[in-house]
Design a protein around this motif. Structure first.
Motif, mmCIF file in Angstrom:
data_model
loop_
_atom_site.group_PDB
_atom_site.id
_atom_site.type_symbol
_atom_site.label_atom_id
_atom_site.label_comp_id
_atom_site.label_asym_id
_atom_site.label_seq_id
_atom_site.Cartn_x
_atom_site.Cartn_y
_atom_site.Cartn_z
ATOM 1 N N PRO A 210 0.689 -1.318 -0.142
ATOM 2 C CA PRO A 210 -0.032 -0.086 -0.119
ATOM 3 C C PRO A 210 1.062 1.197 -0.126
ATOM 4 O O PRO A 210 2.130 1.159 0.378
ATOM 5 N N PRO A 211 0.444 2.268 -0.564
ATOM 6 C CA PRO A 211 1.090 3.437 -0.686
ATOM 7 C C PRO A 211 1.395 4.052 0.850
ATOM 8 O O PRO A 211 0.720 3.963 1.837
ATOM 9 N N VAL A 212 2.631 4.703 1.006
ATOM 10 C CA VAL A 212 2.936 5.280 2.326
ATOM 11 C C VAL A 212 2.232 6.728 2.539
ATOM 12 O O VAL A 212 1.984 7.594 1.588
ATOM 13 N N LYS A 213 1.586 6.544 3.869
ATOM 14 C CA LYS A 213 0.605 7.693 4.097
ATOM 15 C C LYS A 213 1.671 8.938 4.601
ATOM 16 O O LYS A 213 2.575 8.667 5.515
ATOM 17 N N THR A 214 1.572 9.924 4.211
ATOM 18 C CA THR A 214 2.252 11.277 4.549
ATOM 19 C C THR A 214 1.384 12.180 5.387
ATOM 20 O O THR A 214 0.000 12.278 5.218
#
Length: 55
Positions: A50-54
């Protein structure tokens, strides 16, 4: 080297061999087709993280 890249290089090698020597046409079609199916299956089952949350 990833599975998909290896399969694409194999397909390219089959096309090159077929252009150089026409006698291997059926073999190149079979090997190239199998490598294409493997690349498609590898693409479908490859799970990306999953994409990294910023913040």
């Amino acid at each position: 080297m990833t599975l998909r890249l290896a399969c694409l290089l194999g397909i390219a090698a089959c096309v090159l061999v077929r252009l150089i020597d026409f006698h291997y046409q059926q073999t190149c079609l079979i090997v190239g087709g199998v490598l294409l199916v493997i690349a498609i299956i590898g693409t479908l089952i490859d799970e990306e993280p999953p994409p990294v949350k910023t913040k």
